[in-house]
Design an enzyme around this catalytic site. Sequence first.
Site, PDB file in Angstrom:
ATOM      1  N   CYS A 295     -47.357   2.995  55.373  1.00 37.71           N
ATOM      2  CA  CYS A 295     -48.035   2.120  54.948  1.00 37.71           C
ATOM      3  C   CYS A 295     -49.476   2.106  54.946  1.00 37.71           C
ATOM      4  O   CYS A 295     -50.470   2.110  54.158  1.00 37.71           O
ATOM      5  CB  CYS A 295     -47.506   0.887  55.062  1.00 37.71           C
ATOM      6  N   ARG A 324     -40.960   7.882  65.409  1.00 39.50           N
ATOM      7  CA  ARG A 324     -40.722   6.726  65.981  1.00 39.50           C
ATOM      8  C   ARG A 324     -40.429   6.708  67.490  1.00 39.50           C
ATOM      9  O   ARG A 324     -39.126   7.430  67.454  1.00 39.50           O
ATOM     10  CB  ARG A 324     -40.048   5.489  65.261  1.00 39.50           C
ATOM     11  N   GLN A 342     -38.858   9.572  55.054  1.00 38.57           N
ATOM     12  CA  GLN A 342     -38.491   8.441  54.187  1.00 38.57           C
ATOM     13  C   GLN A 342     -38.732   8.657  52.707  1.00 38.57           C
ATOM     14  O   GLN A 342     -39.824   9.449  52.466  1.00 38.57           O
ATOM     15  CB  GLN A 342     -39.173   7.089  54.504  1.00 38.57           C
ATOM     16  N   ASP A 344     -40.314   7.242  50.570  1.00 38.30           N
ATOM     17  CA  ASP A 344     -41.358   6.120  50.561  1.00 38.30           C
ATOM     18  C   ASP A 344     -42.002   5.923  49.250  1.00 38.30           C
ATOM     19  O   ASP A 344     -42.385   6.717  48.620  1.00 38.30           O
ATOM     20  CB  ASP A 344     -42.150   6.062  51.727  1.00 38.30           C
ATOM     21  N   HIS A 346     -45.181   3.036  47.625  1.00 35.48           N
ATOM     22  CA  HIS A 346     -45.950   1.777  47.587  1.00 35.48           C
ATOM     23  C   HIS A 346     -46.707   1.307  46.306  1.00 35.48           C
ATOM     24  O   HIS A 346     -47.204   2.341  45.694  1.00 35.48           O
ATOM     25  CB  HIS A 346     -46.916   1.663  48.806  1.00 35.48           C
ATOM     26  N   LYS A 425     -38.529  -9.363  52.591  1.00 30.58           N
ATOM     27  CA  LYS A 425     -38.043  -8.204  52.063  1.00 30.58           C
ATOM     28  C   LYS A 425     -36.519  -8.351  51.581  1.00 30.58           C
ATOM     29  O   LYS A 425     -35.851  -9.305  51.819  1.00 30.58           O
ATOM     30  CB  LYS A 425     -38.000  -6.960  53.200  1.00 30.58           C
ATOM     31  N   HIS A 471     -43.615  -2.276  49.017  1.00 31.24           N
ATOM     32  CA  HIS A 471     -43.094  -1.218  50.083  1.00 31.24           C
ATOM     33  C   HIS A 471     -41.444  -1.159  49.323  1.00 31.24           C
ATOM     34  O   HIS A 471     -40.881  -2.021  49.422  1.00 31.24           O
ATOM     35  CB  HIS A 471     -43.094  -1.547  51.494  1.00 31.24           C
TER      36      HIS A 471
END
Length: 620
Positions: A295, A324, A342, A344, A346, A425, A471
């Site tokens: 992000c 992580r 991910q 991912d 945005h 979310k 996201h």
Amino acid sequence: MHVRQPEEAGWLEGLSWQPVDASEFDRLSPDDKLMRVRHSTSHVMATALQRLLPETRFAIGPATAQGFFYDVRPPEPVGEEDLEKIEELMARVVAEKQPFEVAPIAKSDALRLFAAEPFKLDILERIGDEQVTLYRNGGFVDLCAGPHAPDTGHCRHFKLLNVSAAHWRREAQPSLTRLTGTAWRDPKSLRKYLAFLEETKARDHRTLGPKLDLFSFHPWAAAALWHPRGLVVRDELFRLWRDFIGEDYIEILNPLLYRKELFEASGHWDHFRENMFILHDGEGNPDFVMKPMNCPDTMLFFRTRTRSYRELPLRVAEGQVLHRNEPTGAIHGLLRTRNFVQDDAHIFLGPEHIQAEILKLIEMLAKLYGIFGVEYDVALSTRPDPFMGEAQLWDEAEASLRQALEEAGESYRVDEGEGAFYGPKIDVAIRDSLGRRWQCGTIQLDFQLPIKFDLKYSAADGSLQRPIVIHRAIFGSFERFIGVLIEHFGGSLPTWLSPEQVVVLPIGEDHHDYAAQVHRELREAGIRAEVELDNSVNYRIRAAEERKVPYMLVVGNREKEAGTVAVRRHKVKRQRVMPSAELLEEVLQHVRERTLDVEVTPVSFRDESTEAGSTEELPY
């Protein structure tokens, strides 16, 4: 806790102990009865462990979806070899039909009573109420919110399952031992559940992955080591991801290392620091951070130049490696790991785009999960505590997500307080063939990061406006999704996804040339095919079955003369004889269309005596 001192015993006897109301228990629903039985069985296990190792310190022992656990710190190691002994002691506690009793106690008195119990003290310090409750059975006394069964005799149908490391409040090192078990209201349900567990073990991706030569795990590594065959599966999913984002998205690739100031600016440093891998400078100060999410630096990309309203919605995808710092006890093969990728994206947009964009993402979810034949559940996760930003913006964001879900006709539940710290979310959990739910997809609406990074775009009237960010991830992470797929399909992947799609098996040496010709045609068409020559045909068929190869082609004199192949599908004993060109087109169709050409037999467990699917962990 174990009552060790006479003054403790006298103090406890002075409390207003009341037996659990048996008539109330009898009026409960099967779900509620089972929850109480499971919670009570955790206390039975604690009682038995206290008899075996009196100096054991006890942390928490809640009921869970199919059983219970208790986190403890024993005076000496407890391993799998000790479970049978603990079960024998539990059976004695059950046979004694010890009544469960409850008593209120002032928090200040409880702090004195549990002065030697560090975990209970920690729990008490986090409780705002001035009065708490104790439960006891036999010689075991516990700080506990309840509720319980009337006596230990209700806990007859149990089985201890495993021993594992656990953490207390996310400590860096394993500090506790977790004993996990299951409990049911009748022996039939217990037997069925244990049989179900055996099936889940057979499908465990941590066993099947190495067996199928997809990946392996090593204690020195923070994640799986991907083998060539596993990399094929991973690459196919990446290809599917890129097909899905298509021309609607642009793709970027950002660094793995950032100075901590980036995450201070985004707010993650305050809300997510314990999950970060932090590199320190020569003086021990936090300096760089291994990127845990995409992000913040995607916000930096948006800021690289002045954006126009004509660019919106701007859909930015990134499939970068993330790190992580998950606790050791939480690591579970590919399903929860410290190193993952991910799928991912945005999406930067204006308020007028929100509904259409979320509807498009919901449609994308349904389409992608449909490829794998998995059903899914949807939850709207709302404002947590603490949260970032203004409550009004949160309310607007939650209303937008709710409206989109209802417009899409999606049934959903509301998970209060489960949103991200920067926005609400939509969470999507897929259901596998074993009936388990896995959190994968997510659609998050964020008003906060654009404020944090002072993002602007030029509107049609020339004014500068603040974008909103969505996201989103569909797979969740490629690692988790592969782990789920392996267990869902039992390792038998669809042809398009299989690392080895076809194996050609000549019967004898006279058929090697024809086998090589068929193999060459398959490879030239882009099909992943191999030829195997060693050992008998039956042995090679069994070996291909163990590797779960979708297509096995046996060729002998008849096939060589007719230009055909004898086709055997994985798990199908009946053979078909067909022209090699026809077989080639059949396989190509499965690959082109990503067809679901494997049969998935659900083996999920359902307890006939109750509708219970899960129980909430108790407060303490």
